[in-house]
Design a protein around this motif. Structure first.
Motif, PDB file in Angstrom:
ATOM      1  N   GLN A 109       0.815  -1.211   0.000  1.00  0.00           N
ATOM      2  CA  GLN A 109       0.000   0.000   0.000  1.00  0.00           C
ATOM      3  C   GLN A 109       0.849   1.260   0.000  1.00  0.00           C
ATOM      4  O   GLN A 109       1.774   1.417   0.798  1.00  0.00           O
ATOM      5  N   GLY A 110       0.563   2.160  -0.930  1.00  0.00           N
ATOM      6  CA  GLY A 110       1.238   3.445  -0.997  1.00  0.00           C
ATOM      7  C   GLY A 110       2.506   3.449  -1.822  1.00  0.00           C
ATOM      8  O   GLY A 110       3.046   4.524  -2.136  1.00  0.00           O
ATOM      9  N   GLU A 111       3.019   2.275  -2.205  1.00  0.00           N
ATOM     10  CA  GLU A 111       4.253   2.237  -2.987  1.00  0.00           C
ATOM     11  C   GLU A 111       4.069   2.928  -4.335  1.00  0.00           C
ATOM     12  O   GLU A 111       4.984   3.600  -4.827  1.00  0.00           O
ATOM     13  N   ASN A 112       2.885   2.760  -4.939  1.00  0.00           N
ATOM     14  CA  ASN A 112       2.660   3.354  -6.266  1.00  0.00           C
ATOM     15  C   ASN A 112       2.760   4.878  -6.230  1.00  0.00           C
ATOM     16  O   ASN A 112       3.430   5.494  -7.066  1.00  0.00           O
ATOM     17  N   ALA A 149       5.602   7.256  -7.910  1.00  0.00           N
ATOM     18  CA  ALA A 149       5.164   8.315  -8.824  1.00  0.00           C
ATOM     19  C   ALA A 149       5.826   9.636  -8.458  1.00  0.00           C
ATOM     20  O   ALA A 149       6.248  10.403  -9.330  1.00  0.00           O
ATOM     21  N   GLN A 150       5.938   9.913  -7.169  1.00  0.00           N
ATOM     22  CA  GLN A 150       6.603  11.125  -6.723  1.00  0.00           C
ATOM     23  C   GLN A 150       8.098  11.090  -7.038  1.00  0.00           C
ATOM     24  O   GLN A 150       8.675  12.070  -7.506  1.00  0.00           O
ATOM     25  N   ARG A 151       8.708   9.955  -6.788  1.00  0.00           N
ATOM     26  CA  ARG A 151      10.154   9.845  -6.980  1.00  0.00           C
ATOM     27  C   ARG A 151      10.550  10.001  -8.447  1.00  0.00           C
ATOM     28  O   ARG A 151      11.545  10.646  -8.769  1.00  0.00           O
ATOM     29  N   TYR A 152       9.749   9.410  -9.332  1.00  0.00           N
ATOM     30  CA  TYR A 152      10.099   9.417 -10.755  1.00  0.00           C
ATOM     31  C   TYR A 152       9.294  10.437 -11.560  1.00  0.00           C
ATOM     32  O   TYR A 152       9.341  10.431 -12.780  1.00  0.00           O
ATOM     33  N   LYS A 153       8.582  11.283 -10.851  1.00  0.00           N
ATOM     34  CA  LYS A 153       7.848  12.391 -11.470  1.00  0.00           C
ATOM     35  C   LYS A 153       6.890  11.893 -12.564  1.00  0.00           C
ATOM     36  O   LYS A 153       6.847  12.434 -13.671  1.00  0.00           O
ATOM     37  N   GLY A 174       2.012   9.760  -0.222  1.00  0.00           N
ATOM     38  CA  GLY A 174       2.992  10.145  -1.219  1.00  0.00           C
ATOM     39  C   GLY A 174       4.392  10.336  -0.652  1.00  0.00           C
ATOM     40  O   GLY A 174       5.301   9.578  -0.986  1.00  0.00           O
ATOM     41  N   PRO A 175       4.673  11.298   0.177  1.00  0.00           N
ATOM     42  CA  PRO A 175       3.675  12.338   0.420  1.00  0.00           C
ATOM     43  C   PRO A 175       3.651  13.339  -0.725  1.00  0.00           C
ATOM     44  O   PRO A 175       4.686  13.684  -1.285  1.00  0.00           O
ATOM     45  N   MET A 176       2.452  13.771  -1.083  1.00  0.00           N
ATOM     46  CA  MET A 176       2.276  14.828  -2.060  1.00  0.00           C
ATOM     47  C   MET A 176       1.918  16.109  -1.323  1.00  0.00           C
ATOM     48  O   MET A 176       1.220  16.063  -0.300  1.00  0.00           O
TER      49      MET A 176
END
Length: 452
Positions: free
Chosen positions: A340-343, A347-351, A379-381
């Protein structure tokens, strides 16, 4: 007389009604054409305006709406002779929100055997109620990526033509899947399954040729996009895991056929190999992406593949009683929770390009804005990034940036208002105070009394 509607379906009844309403018969017996009444001009007095999330905020402003579109945005509060005033001076105004992953024809309460009981009329009314809850929650546009039968097509056209109040709908119709996979029906006896869910009704396909046929059928009957179940699904009643279902050749056939028809492809994909195969095939968006890893994230970033993470179901069920689920479903929930939350973190790490999507239908309709807190926490976003995912970025994935996603002159007047600052506390979006869609006020709560 029948004409193609803007939403891709066929418009008959409304066209005829509009024609009758637009004609007056004069004393000499000649028909005189009359234009339909224009919607009222609005002067929206906004305290703070998040016109384009991520860019400079506007202070006290007047947003003038004419003929359903934003005509002017001027500083301060001005009076317009022919306009109705909408007082949002104490509130923050944002673009109407966009949910890219809903299912209006069912909800968490829908039973496995409901298709044996519910009529198409039942489904249509249930879907309309869910659509209205979603609009009241501030979501003025949605993508319905898998609903049963043709009820959702009728609902889309009725809303988009102005007959019903609801969010603007872009739909895929029935999802494409392998026989017995996520999107096909399983869990009922064979006779019941064949009676209620014949092979072609479910979107099931085998081999590149038949999968291309299913895409063309969806386009023929008015789909705005194609949804494909590239992997197993958490909520489907089969224990075949969450890995790749459709073959590489089938996925390529679906994508190339859809793109040739001008349709984007959204791929339901949980397992790593299914996500990777979908990305290689050229899908436009990965829905869920539960087992996304660094290698695939890099490939998605290079290709420009979107991620539509759906974070709420697993989070909501952490403390809930899961006894209502079958053992097969409970096992898949447990497997997915471990990642959970890895996606969203990848997404944040690889923009990666991220668009907001909730999986409402599996989760509760009308509670879509809970997704914002999950994006910020997992995310954290930053709150503004999560808001961008539900506005300007979602509009981009839809191919609708010229019409929706921001508050700009010329765009459709889709706006919401909240009490508080969503850029500081994104949870205020869970309590929307005003909703305006297509320049019409559909919800307006009274302002809280000023504190002494």
């Amino acid at each position: 007389m029948m004409t193609a509607s803007r939403s891709g379906g066929v418009r008959g009844r409304r066209y005829g009604a509009a024609l009758v309403a637009a004609l007056l018969v004069g004393a000499n017996g000649n028909a005189v054409a009359m234009a339909p009444p224009a919607p009222p001009t609005l002067a929206i007095h906004a305290g703070t305006v998040v016109a384009i999330p991520g860019e400079r905020l506007l202070g006290p402003s007047t947003i003038i709406v004419r003929d359903r579109r934003i005509a002017e945005i001027v500083p301060g509060y001005v009076q317009i002779n022919d306009a109705s005033i909408v007082d949002l001076k104490s509130r923050t105004v944002l673009p109407g929100l966009i949910d890219m992953h809903v299912h209006f024809s069912f909800g968490p309460e829908t039973k496995l055997w409901s298709a044996a009981i519910d009529t198409p009329e039942d489904v249509a009314l249930f879907a309309f109620a869910n659509a209205r809850r979603t609009l009241d929650a501030g979501f003025t546009t949605v993508r319905d990526v898998g609903s049963d039968g043709n009820a959702i097509h009728a609902l889309r056209d009725a809303i988009n033509e102005g007959d019903l109040a609801g969010p603007r709908i872009f739909l895929s119709g029935t999802s494409l899947s392998i026989v017995g996979g996520h999107g096909d029906m399983s869990g009922l006896n064979r006779r019941t399954t064949e009676a209620l869910f014949p092979y072609d009704y479910t979107g099931a396909c085998t081999g590149p040729v038949e999968c291309a046929l299913r895409v063309r059928e969806a386009a023929k009957y008015g789909a705005n996009l194609i949804k494909v179940a590239a992997t197993g699904g958490i909520m489907s009643q089969q224990a075949r895991g969450l890995e790749q279902h459709l073959t590489d050749e089938e996925l390529v056939s679906i994508v190339t056929t859809a793109h040739a028809l001008g349709l984007k492809v959204a791929a339901h994909a949980h397992g790593r190999d299914g996500v990777a195969a979908s990305v290689r095939a050229g899908v436009d968006s990965i829905e869920h992406g539960t087992f996304l890893d660094e290698e695939i994230a890099r490939e998605m970033a290079a290709r420009g593949t979107w991620l539509v993470p759906t974070l709420g179901l697993l989070q909501a069920e952490t403390e809930a009683d899961t006894s209502r689920f079958t053992p097969a479903v409970r096992a898949k929930i447990a497997e997915a929770r471990r990642h959970q939350g890895e996606n969203i973190r990848l997404a944040q790490r690889y923009k990666l390009k991220v668009a907001f999507g909730t999986d409402a239908g599996v989760s509760e309709h009308g509670k879509n804005a809970r997704q914002f807190r999950h994006m910020v926490e997992q995310g954290p976003m930053a709150p503004v990034e999560a808001i961008r995912a539900a506005t300007v970025l979602a509009a981009d994935l839809l191919g609708q940036s010229e019409a929706i996603g921001s508050i700009e002159v010329g765009k459709l007047a889709d706006l919401i208002a909240v009490d508080g600052d969503p850029l500081a506390d994104v949870t205020v979006l869970e309590r929307v105070a005003a909703v305006i869609k297509d320049g019409e006020v559909v919800r307006l709560s009274p302002a809280s009394p000023a504190k002494p």
